[in-house]
Write an enzyme that holds these catalytic residues in place. Structure first.
Site, PDB file in Angstrom:
ATOM      1  N   SER A 140       0.867  -1.170   0.000  1.00  0.00           N
ATOM      2  CA  SER A 140       0.000   0.000   0.000  1.00  0.00           C
ATOM      3  C   SER A 140       0.901   1.216   0.000  1.00  0.00           C
ATOM      4  O   SER A 140       2.078   1.121   0.379  1.00  0.00           O
ATOM      5  CB  SER A 140      -0.870   0.014   1.266  1.00  0.00           C
ATOM      6  OG  SER A 140      -1.516   1.259   1.436  1.00  0.00           O
ATOM      7  N   TYR A 147      -1.976  -1.205  11.221  1.00  0.00           N
ATOM      8  CA  TYR A 147      -2.104  -1.451   9.779  1.00  0.00           C
ATOM      9  C   TYR A 147      -0.840  -1.033   9.041  1.00  0.00           C
ATOM     10  O   TYR A 147      -0.271  -1.812   8.257  1.00  0.00           O
ATOM     11  CB  TYR A 147      -3.314  -0.702   9.228  1.00  0.00           C
ATOM     12  CG  TYR A 147      -3.364  -0.675   7.716  1.00  0.00           C
ATOM     13  CD1 TYR A 147      -3.698  -1.816   6.991  1.00  0.00           C
ATOM     14  CD2 TYR A 147      -3.049   0.475   7.006  1.00  0.00           C
ATOM     15  CE1 TYR A 147      -3.733  -1.813   5.610  1.00  0.00           C
ATOM     16  CE2 TYR A 147      -3.080   0.497   5.616  1.00  0.00           C
ATOM     17  CZ  TYR A 147      -3.418  -0.641   4.924  1.00  0.00           C
ATOM     18  OH  TYR A 147      -3.442  -0.631   3.551  1.00  0.00           O
TER      19      TYR A 147
END
Length: 276
Positions: free
Chosen positions: A133, A146
């Site tokens: 990401s 995360y």
């Protein structure tokens, strides 16, 4: 010529579903994996083979790879897409939940790489694609666990690339920006539950509003954009080590590289609506 085989995890929706369809369109025999195969049945019309797999269960992953090898005799592409975003203040998130997010986002991907590498080394070819990401290069308030998983997968991928290269195996990182999937709404709901009534409630309201806002959703890129980048990477003779694709990814990563930490902190707080 033997048809090449690909495994895509998290194939029941979003990026995984789009990627499975893309690779099938490129001529691969594609196995789409998810915990619940009922959500994979929509892929069978495109010739994609549903595969029940829980990436946190070693018995499940080992059996899945064994099935692919038994049925096709090879594994050429692994797309480690299974993952999720569990937001909440680092202080508020129970360690069991933090550990589970690492189990899914990092250790699940690493275990599948371990399982496919002997076959790829034997055939002197293969590509492992790890979906990280832009969150593996930047950070946001209340996303510590995360982002930690994505930073970890970035570093693991770099080391794996060096290790696998002598055996003809490519390792590619895909760094999506904002993508139009269920991810934002799910992360926002979890954030409100975990930190909505704690000392971090103000930050939680701001970040959850951003994650679930219609305006933010409209700016996000379609999952097909990521699938196309993966298709390009697996077909390239010498793929790039990283493909940064999707809304906001390239500019935000560049700004993070350019600015001192506290200047970037200020930008991220402003962007997320967090106030001191």
């Amino acid at each position: 010529m033997t048809t090449e085989t690909a495994l895509v995890t998290g194939a029941s929706s979003g990026i995984g579903e789009a990627t499975a369809r893309k690779l099938a369109g490129l001529g691969y025999t594609v196995y789409g994996a998810a915990r619940r195969t009922d959500r994979l049945q929509k892929l069978t019309a495109d010739g994609i083979r549903p595969l029940a797999m829980d990436v946190t269960d070693d018995t499940s992953t080992t059996a899945g790879i064994a099935q692919i090898i038994a049925e096709t005799g090879r594994i050429d592409v692994l797309v480690n897409n299974a993952g999720y975003g569990s937001f909440g203040a680092i202080e508020d998130v129970p360690l069991d939940e933090a550990r589970y997010q690492f189990e899914v986002n990092v250790f699940g991907a690493a275990r599948l790489a371990q399982l496919v590498l002997p076959h790829m080394r034997a055939q002197r070819s293969g590509t492992i694609v790890n979906i990280t990401s832009m969150g593996g290069k930047i950070y946001t308030p209340l996303g510590g666990w995360y982002h930690g998983t994505k930073f970890a997968l970035e570093g693991l991928s770099d080391c794996l690339r060096l290790e696998a290269q002598p055996f003809g195996v490519n390792v590619v990182v895909i760094e999506p920006g904002g993508i139009a999937t269920e991810w934002g709404g799910i992360a926002a709901d979890h954030l409100r539950k975990v930190s909505g009534d704690t000392a971090y409630a103000g930050q939680a309201r701001a970040v959850a509003t951003l994650l679930s806002s219609d305006a933010n959703a409209k700016r996000n890129s379609p999952p097909q954009l990521i699938a196309d980048a993966i298709g390009k990477a697996v077909r390239a003779r010498r793929p790039k080590t990283r493909y940064t694709v999707g809304f906001g990814a390239k500019p935000l990563i560049f700004v993070k590289w350019l600015l001192p930490d506290r200047a970037f902190d200020a930008i991220i707080k402003r962007a997320t609506g967090v106030r001191n």
